[in-house]
Design a protein around this motif. Structure first.
Motif, PDB file in Angstrom:
ATOM      1  N   TRP A  61      -8.108 -49.202  -7.173  1.00 25.05           N
ATOM      2  CA  TRP A  61      -7.365 -49.511  -8.395  1.00 25.05           C
ATOM      3  C   TRP A  61      -7.695 -50.913  -8.878  1.00 25.05           C
ATOM      4  CZ3 TRP A  61      -5.133 -45.727 -10.968  1.00 25.05           C
ATOM      5  CH2 TRP A  61      -4.850 -44.554 -10.266  1.00 25.05           C
ATOM      6  N   ILE A  62      -7.960 -51.028 -10.188  1.00 23.25           N
ATOM      7  CA  ILE A  62      -8.294 -52.324 -10.775  1.00 23.25           C
ATOM      8  C   ILE A  62      -7.543 -52.533 -12.086  1.00 23.25           C
ATOM      9  CG2 ILE A  62     -10.621 -52.338  -9.763  1.00 23.25           C
ATOM     10  CD1 ILE A  62     -11.684 -51.709 -12.638  1.00 23.25           C
ATOM     11  N   HIS A  63      -7.429 -53.794 -12.466  1.00 27.24           N
ATOM     12  CA  HIS A  63      -6.952 -54.187 -13.794  1.00 27.24           C
ATOM     13  C   HIS A  63      -8.094 -54.995 -14.397  1.00 27.24           C
ATOM     14  CE1 HIS A  63      -2.716 -52.988 -13.552  1.00 27.24           C
ATOM     15  NE2 HIS A  63      -2.862 -53.223 -12.256  1.00 27.24           N
ATOM     16  N   THR A  64      -8.598 -54.545 -15.550  1.00 29.40           N
ATOM     17  CA  THR A  64      -9.734 -55.232 -16.159  1.00 29.40           C
ATOM     18  C   THR A  64      -9.301 -56.357 -17.082  1.00 29.40           C
ATOM     19  OG1 THR A  64      -9.796 -53.509 -17.850  1.00 29.40           O
ATOM     20  CG2 THR A  64     -11.327 -53.292 -15.993  1.00 29.40           C
ATOM     21  N   LYS A  65      -8.012 -56.467 -17.300  1.00 29.69           N
ATOM     22  CA  LYS A  65      -7.479 -57.508 -18.164  1.00 29.69           C
ATOM     23  C   LYS A  65      -6.069 -57.815 -17.693  1.00 29.69           C
ATOM     24  CE  LYS A  65      -6.782 -58.417 -23.063  1.00 29.69           C
ATOM     25  NZ  LYS A  65      -6.798 -57.841 -24.399  1.00 29.69           N
ATOM     26  N   SER A  66      -5.676 -59.065 -17.796  1.00 30.18           N
ATOM     27  CA  SER A  66      -4.325 -59.415 -17.379  1.00 30.18           C
ATOM     28  C   SER A  66      -3.644 -60.181 -18.510  1.00 30.18           C
ATOM     29  CB  SER A  66      -4.383 -60.270 -16.122  1.00 30.18           C
ATOM     30  OG  SER A  66      -3.095 -60.567 -15.684  1.00 30.18           O
ATOM     31  N   PRO A  67      -2.494 -59.802 -18.958  1.00 28.21           N
ATOM     32  CA  PRO A  67      -1.779 -58.588 -18.586  1.00 28.21           C
ATOM     33  C   PRO A  67      -2.385 -57.378 -19.292  1.00 28.21           C
ATOM     34  CG  PRO A  67      -0.530 -59.725 -20.270  1.00 28.21           C
ATOM     35  CD  PRO A  67      -1.738 -60.583 -19.971  1.00 28.21           C
ATOM     36  N   LEU A  70      -2.751 -50.954 -18.584  1.00 31.62           N
ATOM     37  CA  LEU A  70      -3.624 -49.938 -18.003  1.00 31.62           C
ATOM     38  C   LEU A  70      -4.075 -50.318 -16.600  1.00 31.62           C
ATOM     39  CD1 LEU A  70      -5.102 -47.266 -18.792  1.00 31.62           C
ATOM     40  CD2 LEU A  70      -7.025 -48.693 -19.471  1.00 31.62           C
ATOM     41  N   SER A  71      -3.815 -49.442 -15.643  1.00 35.10           N
ATOM     42  CA  SER A  71      -4.308 -49.581 -14.272  1.00 35.10           C
ATOM     43  C   SER A  71      -5.379 -48.508 -14.087  1.00 35.10           C
ATOM     44  CB  SER A  71      -3.167 -49.372 -13.285  1.00 35.10           C
ATOM     45  OG  SER A  71      -3.617 -49.487 -11.968  1.00 35.10           O
ATOM     46  N   ARG A  72      -6.608 -48.925 -13.765  1.00 32.14           N
ATOM     47  CA  ARG A  72      -7.739 -48.000 -13.694  1.00 32.14           C
ATOM     48  C   ARG A  72      -8.076 -47.663 -12.242  1.00 32.14           C
ATOM     49  NH1 ARG A  72     -10.978 -48.627 -18.649  1.00 32.14           N
ATOM     50  NH2 ARG A  72     -10.142 -50.351 -19.854  1.00 32.14           N
ATOM     51  N   GLY A  73      -8.301 -46.364 -11.991  1.00 29.31           N
ATOM     52  CA  GLY A  73      -8.691 -45.903 -10.667  1.00 29.31           C
ATOM     53  C   GLY A  73     -10.148 -45.473 -10.669  1.00 29.31           C
ATOM     54  N   LEU A  74     -10.957 -46.109  -9.821  1.00 32.07           N
ATOM     55  CA  LEU A  74     -12.384 -45.818  -9.715  1.00 32.07           C
ATOM     56  C   LEU A  74     -12.695 -45.203  -8.363  1.00 32.07           C
ATOM     57  CD1 LEU A  74     -13.729 -49.301 -10.950  1.00 32.07           C
ATOM     58  CD2 LEU A  74     -13.090 -47.326 -12.339  1.00 32.07           C
ATOM     59  N   CYS A  75     -13.700 -44.333  -8.327  1.00 36.52           N
ATOM     60  CA  CYS A  75     -14.162 -43.790  -7.053  1.00 36.52           C
ATOM     61  C   CYS A  75     -14.679 -44.947  -6.203  1.00 36.52           C
ATOM     62  CB  CYS A  75     -15.277 -42.762  -7.291  1.00 36.52           C
ATOM     63  SG  CYS A  75     -16.086 -42.210  -5.764  1.00 36.52           S
ATOM     64  N   LYS A  76     -14.228 -45.034  -4.966  1.00 31.98           N
ATOM     65  CA  LYS A  76     -14.679 -46.101  -4.070  1.00 31.98           C
ATOM     66  C   LYS A  76     -16.154 -45.976  -3.738  1.00 31.98           C
ATOM     67  CE  LYS A  76     -10.406 -47.261  -1.643  1.00 31.98           C
ATOM     68  NZ  LYS A  76      -9.710 -47.235  -0.336  1.00 31.98           N
ATOM     69  N   SER A  77     -16.701 -44.771  -3.786  1.00 31.34           N
ATOM     70  CA  SER A  77     -18.101 -44.564  -3.417  1.00 31.34           C
ATOM     71  C   SER A  77     -19.070 -44.844  -4.559  1.00 31.34           C
ATOM     72  CB  SER A  77     -18.323 -43.143  -2.906  1.00 31.34           C
ATOM     73  OG  SER A  77     -17.597 -42.937  -1.728  1.00 31.34           O
ATOM     74  N   CYS A  78     -18.860 -44.230  -5.716  1.00 32.48           N
ATOM     75  CA  CYS A  78     -19.833 -44.353  -6.816  1.00 32.48           C
ATOM     76  C   CYS A  78     -19.365 -45.227  -7.970  1.00 32.48           C
ATOM     77  CB  CYS A  78     -20.241 -42.968  -7.330  1.00 32.48           C
ATOM     78  SG  CYS A  78     -18.911 -42.053  -8.155  1.00 32.48           S
ATOM     79  N   GLY A  79     -18.075 -45.583  -8.001  1.00 31.93           N
ATOM     80  CA  GLY A  79     -17.553 -46.440  -9.055  1.00 31.93           C
ATOM     81  C   GLY A  79     -17.185 -45.726 -10.345  1.00 31.93           C
ATOM     82  N   ASP A  80     -17.319 -44.393 -10.377  1.00 35.92           N
ATOM     83  CA  ASP A  80     -16.943 -43.651 -11.588  1.00 35.92           C
ATOM     84  C   ASP A  80     -15.451 -43.813 -11.875  1.00 35.92           C
ATOM     85  OD1 ASP A  80     -19.459 -42.625 -12.037  1.00 35.92           O
ATOM     86  OD2 ASP A  80     -18.942 -40.548 -11.531  1.00 35.92           O
ATOM     87  N   PRO A  81     -15.083 -44.026 -13.152  1.00 39.88           N
ATOM     88  CA  PRO A  81     -13.664 -43.989 -13.495  1.00 39.88           C
ATOM     89  C   PRO A  81     -13.143 -42.567 -13.324  1.00 39.88           C
ATOM     90  CG  PRO A  81     -15.032 -44.509 -15.422  1.00 39.88           C
ATOM     91  CD  PRO A  81     -15.938 -44.319 -14.275  1.00 39.88           C
ATOM     92  N   MET A  82     -11.980 -42.436 -12.688  1.00 42.41           N
ATOM     93  CA  MET A  82     -11.442 -41.107 -12.384  1.00 42.41           C
ATOM     94  C   MET A  82     -10.048 -40.865 -12.939  1.00 42.41           C
ATOM     95  SD  MET A  82     -13.710 -39.395 -10.907  1.00 42.41           S
ATOM     96  CE  MET A  82     -12.696 -37.999 -10.482  1.00 42.41           C
TER      97      MET A  82
END
Length: 154
Positions: A61-67, A70-82
Motif C-alpha cells: 500500500w502506498i500514498h503517492t501524494k500527501s494528503p 487515495l490509498s493505492r495497492g500494488l502487487c508486491k511482485s510486479c508493481g501493477d496497480p491492483m
C-alpha cells in the motif's frame, strides 16, 4: 453470490470483485500516469468491500501524494496497480485487470489538464481538482446509492 477475480500481469496478486462496476473513469493525473506507466488510468469504481484482495499479503500500500484521499495497492511482485481505496468508502479497480468483467462505458475523464494523450470522444472532460471532484459527484453518488448487482462475464 458471483465472484470474479482480477489478476496482475505476473499472476501473484488477485482481487475478488463481487459486484458489477457501475462507474468507469479515466484519470490523467501525473500520479496515475506514473503508477500505471500509461497515459491515464482506466478505472472502475465500486463500494468498498465489493473488491477485496484475495491475499492481502501480496499487496503493498502506498500514498503517492500527501494528503491524499487515495490509498493505492500494488502487487508486491510486479508493481501493477491492483486496488485503491478512495475516501475510505470506495474501491477502485484498474479496468485492464478486469477484462473478464463486463465493463461499463467511460463516464468521464478527470485531471484532463495534465493529459499526455487527447481522448477524441464525447465523454465529459474535467481538469483540475475542483472540477474533477464536481465531475465525479454524480458517478460517486450512483455507486453509493444503488445496490450492487452480480458481476457478469464479458
Amino acid at each position: 453470490m458471483t465472484q470474479i477475480q482480477t489478476c496482475c500481469s505476473c499472476g501473484q496478486t488477485k482481487v475478488t470483485v463481487t459486484a458489477a462496476p457501475r462507474v468507469r473513469f479515466r484519470c490523467h493525473c501525473t500520479k496515475c500516469q506514473s503508477v500505471y506507466q500509461a497515459p491515464y488510468a482506466d478505472a472502475l469504481l465500486l463500494r468498498r468491500g465489493q473488491a477485496r484482495p484475495a491475499d492481502p499479503s501480496t499487496i503493498k500500500w502506498i500514498h503517492t501524494k500527501s494528503p491524499s484521499p487515495l490509498s493505492r495497492g500494488l502487487c508486491k511482485s510486479c508493481g501493477d496497480p491492483m486496488l485503491a481505496y478512495l475516501f475510505g468508502a470506495l474501491s477502485v479497480v484498474p479496468a485492464r485487470t478486469a477484462q473478464q468483467i463486463e465493463l461499463p462505458p467511460v463516464d468521464c475523464d478527470i485531471y484532463y489538464g495534465t493529459r499526455v494523450e487527447d481522448q477524441l470522444d464525447d465523454v465529459p472532460k474535467y481538469s483540475g481538482a475542483l472540477s474533477t471532484y464536481l465531475g465525479l459527484t454524480l458517478p460517486l453518488t450512483r455507486v453509493l446509492a444503488l445496490p450492487g448487482r452480480e458481476p457478469t462475464s464479458s
